[in-house]
Design a protein around this motif. Structure first.
Motif, PDB file in Angstrom:
ATOM      1  N   GLN A 228       0.940  -1.081  -0.170  1.00  0.00           N
ATOM      2  CA  GLN A 228      -0.029   0.016  -0.071  1.00  0.00           C
ATOM      3  C   GLN A 228       0.890   1.322  -0.027  1.00  0.00           C
ATOM      4  O   GLN A 228       1.857   1.374   0.624  1.00  0.00           O
ATOM      5  CB  GLN A 228      -1.021   0.020   1.318  1.00  0.00           C
ATOM      6  CG  GLN A 228      -1.635   1.119   1.455  1.00  0.00           C
ATOM      7  CD  GLN A 228      -2.697   1.221   2.460  1.00  0.00           C
ATOM      8  OE1 GLN A 228      -2.573   0.233   3.283  1.00  0.00           O
ATOM      9  NE2 GLN A 228      -3.384   2.129   2.848  1.00  0.00           N
ATOM     10  N   ALA A 229       0.639   2.227  -0.971  1.00  0.00           N
ATOM     11  CA  ALA A 229       1.387   3.382  -1.048  1.00  0.00           C
ATOM     12  C   ALA A 229       0.881   4.324   0.222  1.00  0.00           C
ATOM     13  O   ALA A 229      -0.391   4.461   0.103  1.00  0.00           O
ATOM     14  CB  ALA A 229       1.349   4.168  -2.304  1.00  0.00           C
ATOM     15  N   ILE A 230       1.952   5.034   0.869  1.00  0.00           N
ATOM     16  CA  ILE A 230       1.275   5.883   1.681  1.00  0.00           C
ATOM     17  C   ILE A 230       1.561   7.372   1.620  1.00  0.00           C
ATOM     18  O   ILE A 230       1.070   8.410   2.182  1.00  0.00           O
ATOM     19  CB  ILE A 230       2.036   5.449   3.384  1.00  0.00           C
ATOM     20  CG1 ILE A 230       3.446   5.468   3.345  1.00  0.00           C
ATOM     21  CG2 ILE A 230       1.221   4.375   3.630  1.00  0.00           C
ATOM     22  CD1 ILE A 230       4.019   5.290   4.643  1.00  0.00           C
ATOM     23  N   ASP A 231       2.699   7.704   0.685  1.00  0.00           N
ATOM     24  CA  ASP A 231       3.123   8.711   0.092  1.00  0.00           C
ATOM     25  C   ASP A 231       3.484   8.829  -1.365  1.00  0.00           C
ATOM     26  O   ASP A 231       3.989   7.697  -1.822  1.00  0.00           O
ATOM     27  CB  ASP A 231       4.186   9.252   1.110  1.00  0.00           C
ATOM     28  CG  ASP A 231       4.276  10.745   0.931  1.00  0.00           C
ATOM     29  OD1 ASP A 231       3.432  11.428   0.244  1.00  0.00           O
ATOM     30  OD2 ASP A 231       5.221  11.493   1.446  1.00  0.00           O
ATOM     31  N   VAL A 232       3.062   9.982  -2.075  1.00  0.00           N
ATOM     32  CA  VAL A 232       3.598  10.080  -3.414  1.00  0.00           C
ATOM     33  C   VAL A 232       4.281  11.395  -3.644  1.00  0.00           C
ATOM     34  O   VAL A 232       3.894  12.448  -3.256  1.00  0.00           O
ATOM     35  CB  VAL A 232       2.378  10.103  -4.383  1.00  0.00           C
ATOM     36  CG1 VAL A 232       2.775  10.273  -5.762  1.00  0.00           C
ATOM     37  CG2 VAL A 232       1.836   8.855  -4.266  1.00  0.00           C
ATOM     38  N   ALA A 233       5.617  11.567  -4.138  1.00  0.00           N
ATOM     39  CA  ALA A 233       6.250  12.676  -4.722  1.00  0.00           C
ATOM     40  C   ALA A 233       6.423  12.525  -6.266  1.00  0.00           C
ATOM     41  O   ALA A 233       6.745  11.635  -6.781  1.00  0.00           O
ATOM     42  CB  ALA A 233       7.823  12.611  -3.955  1.00  0.00           C
ATOM     43  N   THR A 234       5.859  13.773  -6.762  1.00  0.00           N
ATOM     44  CA  THR A 234       5.728  14.123  -8.160  1.00  0.00           C
ATOM     45  C   THR A 234       7.010  14.923  -8.534  1.00  0.00           C
ATOM     46  O   THR A 234       7.394  15.821  -7.613  1.00  0.00           O
ATOM     47  CB  THR A 234       4.568  14.535  -8.708  1.00  0.00           C
ATOM     48  OG1 THR A 234       3.317  13.466  -8.031  1.00  0.00           O
ATOM     49  CG2 THR A 234       4.409  14.665 -10.207  1.00  0.00           C
ATOM     50  N   HIS A 235       7.652  14.511  -9.628  1.00  0.00           N
ATOM     51  CA  HIS A 235       8.733  15.428  -9.868  1.00  0.00           C
ATOM     52  C   HIS A 235       8.344  16.926  -9.906  1.00  0.00           C
ATOM     53  O   HIS A 235       7.467  17.231 -10.431  1.00  0.00           O
ATOM     54  CB  HIS A 235       9.281  14.818 -11.613  1.00  0.00           C
ATOM     55  CG  HIS A 235      10.715  15.739 -11.818  1.00  0.00           C
ATOM     56  ND1 HIS A 235      10.688  16.946 -12.238  1.00  0.00           N
ATOM     57  CD2 HIS A 235      11.868  15.048 -11.829  1.00  0.00           C
ATOM     58  CE1 HIS A 235      11.778  17.162 -12.329  1.00  0.00           C
ATOM     59  NE2 HIS A 235      12.656  15.902 -12.380  1.00  0.00           N
ATOM     60  N   PRO A 236       9.143  17.881  -9.367  1.00  0.00           N
ATOM     61  CA  PRO A 236       8.638  19.330  -9.289  1.00  0.00           C
ATOM     62  C   PRO A 236       8.759  19.896 -10.607  1.00  0.00           C
ATOM     63  O   PRO A 236       8.101  20.914 -10.981  1.00  0.00           O
ATOM     64  CB  PRO A 236      10.039  19.879  -8.454  1.00  0.00           C
ATOM     65  CG  PRO A 236      11.061  18.888  -8.397  1.00  0.00           C
ATOM     66  CD  PRO A 236      10.475  17.366  -8.763  1.00  0.00           C
ATOM     67  N   GLY A 237       9.157  19.296 -11.570  1.00  0.00           N
ATOM     68  CA  GLY A 237       9.259  19.886 -13.106  1.00  0.00           C
ATOM     69  C   GLY A 237       8.391  19.209 -13.831  1.00  0.00           C
ATOM     70  O   GLY A 237       8.327  19.454 -15.184  1.00  0.00           O
ATOM     71  N   TYR A 238       7.256  18.291 -13.287  1.00  0.00           N
ATOM     72  CA  TYR A 238       6.270  17.809 -14.105  1.00  0.00           C
ATOM     73  C   TYR A 238       5.470  18.779 -14.836  1.00  0.00           C
ATOM     74  O   TYR A 238       5.185  19.771 -14.535  1.00  0.00           O
ATOM     75  CB  TYR A 238       5.390  16.740 -13.248  1.00  0.00           C
ATOM     76  CG  TYR A 238       4.328  16.178 -13.880  1.00  0.00           C
ATOM     77  CD1 TYR A 238       4.407  15.347 -14.792  1.00  0.00           C
ATOM     78  CD2 TYR A 238       3.139  16.590 -13.790  1.00  0.00           C
ATOM     79  CE1 TYR A 238       3.443  14.642 -15.437  1.00  0.00           C
ATOM     80  CE2 TYR A 238       1.930  16.163 -14.485  1.00  0.00           C
ATOM     81  CZ  TYR A 238       2.223  15.093 -15.181  1.00  0.00           C
ATOM     82  OH  TYR A 238       1.132  14.541 -16.047  1.00  0.00           O
ATOM     83  N   ARG A 239       5.365  18.362 -16.194  1.00  0.00           N
ATOM     84  CA  ARG A 239       4.519  19.065 -16.934  1.00  0.00           C
ATOM     85  C   ARG A 239       3.569  18.138 -17.634  1.00  0.00           C
ATOM     86  O   ARG A 239       3.581  17.062 -18.125  1.00  0.00           O
ATOM     87  CB  ARG A 239       5.310  19.754 -18.053  1.00  0.00           C
ATOM     88  CG  ARG A 239       4.412  20.776 -18.912  1.00  0.00           C
ATOM     89  CD  ARG A 239       5.224  21.271 -19.982  1.00  0.00           C
ATOM     90  NE  ARG A 239       5.605  20.542 -21.022  1.00  0.00           N
ATOM     91  CZ  ARG A 239       6.757  20.387 -21.529  1.00  0.00           C
ATOM     92  NH1 ARG A 239       7.585  21.534 -21.755  1.00  0.00           N
ATOM     93  NH2 ARG A 239       7.085  19.465 -22.517  1.00  0.00           N
ATOM     94  N   SER A 240       1.994  18.403 -17.219  1.00  0.00           N
ATOM     95  CA  SER A 240       1.045  17.622 -17.620  1.00  0.00           C
ATOM     96  C   SER A 240       0.757  17.821 -19.102  1.00  0.00           C
ATOM     97  O   SER A 240       1.268  18.523 -19.872  1.00  0.00           O
ATOM     98  CB  SER A 240      -0.278  17.927 -17.051  1.00  0.00           C
ATOM     99  OG  SER A 240      -0.759  19.335 -17.485  1.00  0.00           O
ATOM    100  N   LEU A 241      -0.035  16.825 -19.885  1.00  0.00           N
ATOM    101  CA  LEU A 241      -0.388  16.905 -20.929  1.00  0.00           C
ATOM    102  C   LEU A 241      -0.971  18.352 -21.430  1.00  0.00           C
ATOM    103  O   LEU A 241      -0.879  18.761 -22.604  1.00  0.00           O
ATOM    104  CB  LEU A 241      -1.428  15.681 -21.439  1.00  0.00           C
ATOM    105  CG  LEU A 241      -1.754  15.531 -22.948  1.00  0.00           C
ATOM    106  CD1 LEU A 241      -0.716  15.410 -23.929  1.00  0.00           C
ATOM    107  CD2 LEU A 241      -2.863  14.397 -23.153  1.00  0.00           C
ATOM    108  N   GLN A 242      -1.982  18.722 -20.686  1.00  0.00           N
ATOM    109  CA  GLN A 242      -2.627  19.931 -20.930  1.00  0.00           C
ATOM    110  C   GLN A 242      -1.682  21.332 -20.924  1.00  0.00           C
ATOM    111  O   GLN A 242      -1.752  22.326 -21.402  1.00  0.00           O
ATOM    112  CB  GLN A 242      -3.872  20.565 -20.024  1.00  0.00           C
ATOM    113  CG  GLN A 242      -4.990  19.372 -20.161  1.00  0.00           C
ATOM    114  CD  GLN A 242      -4.768  17.977 -19.525  1.00  0.00           C
ATOM    115  OE1 GLN A 242      -3.901  17.702 -18.603  1.00  0.00           O
ATOM    116  NE2 GLN A 242      -5.357  17.132 -20.078  1.00  0.00           N
ATOM    117  N   GLY A 243      -0.598  21.012 -20.207  1.00  0.00           N
ATOM    118  CA  GLY A 243       0.586  22.021 -19.825  1.00  0.00           C
ATOM    119  C   GLY A 243       1.497  21.922 -21.114  1.00  0.00           C
ATOM    120  O   GLY A 243       2.500  22.532 -20.838  1.00  0.00           O
ATOM    121  N   GLY A 244       1.251  21.340 -22.148  1.00  0.00           N
ATOM    122  CA  GLY A 244       2.333  21.127 -23.237  1.00  0.00           C
ATOM    123  C   GLY A 244       2.865  19.767 -23.492  1.00  0.00           C
ATOM    124  O   GLY A 244       3.882  19.746 -24.151  1.00  0.00           O
TER     125      GLY A 244
END
Length: 171
Positions: free
Chosen positions: A1-17
């Motif tokens: 079970q995952a208790i925490d998630v860290a997303t890359h600070p430079g993540y850019r979504s599909l909507q963001g380009g």
């Protein structure tokens, strides 16, 4: 079970380009035992996933796109792919920010006519791309039509994202 998630600070979504830095680190409630950890690629491993090298993608995603309600895989599936050059990927996805060779790589079905079509599809995102020897070189990120138009799938490049992945306390 995952208790925490860290997303890359430079993540850019599909909507963001278009997805960039498409990686996250999960912290689990308990250690996983009895399974050998996968070996992650580093900069020194670039020759193992150079253009025209074979790779294997794993996933649980859609297995057919010719149906109105496409079925998901009933078990973990694998597909053989061929890594493409950054130049080819940039030409297809645009190097105006759409394809970033420092943190992305791309691959498509080994057979030029896609028979069988082994490209990742919906539901395979986040799955591994493995070079020969089981070295994880990529993470399924995005594509256009599950390979049916011969376009490659883009993967987050593990070696280019190791600073974040290896951070002992990612944000």
């Amino acid at each position: 079970q995952a208790i925490d998630v860290a997303t890359h600070p430079g993540y850019r979504s599909l909507q963001g380009g278009g997805p960039a830095n498409d990686v996250a680190v999960l912290r689990l409630a308990e250690p996983v035992e009895g399974i050998a950890p996968v070996v992650l690629a580093g900069p020194q491993d670039a020759p193992t996933y150079a253009a025209d090298r074979p790779a294997t993608v794993l996933g649980w995603g859609v297995t057919r796109t010719d149906r109105r309600d496409p079925p998901l895989a009933r078990g973990l599936r694998s597909g053989l792919l061929r890594v493409l050059s950054d130049r080819t990927c940039s030409r297809i996805y645009g190097d105006g920010g759409g394809y970033r060779s420092s943190v992305m790589l791309c691959a498509r079905s080994r057979n030029a006519f896609r028979r069988p079509n082994t490209s990742p599809c919906i539901g395979d995102s986040g799955g591994p791309l493995l070079a020969e020897g089981g070295l994880q070189v990529g993470i399924v990120s995005f594509g256009i039509s599950c390979g049916s138009l011969r376009e490659p799938t883009v993967f987050a490049e593990v070696a280019g994202l190791r600073a974040f992945i290896d951070d002992p306390a990612p944000v």
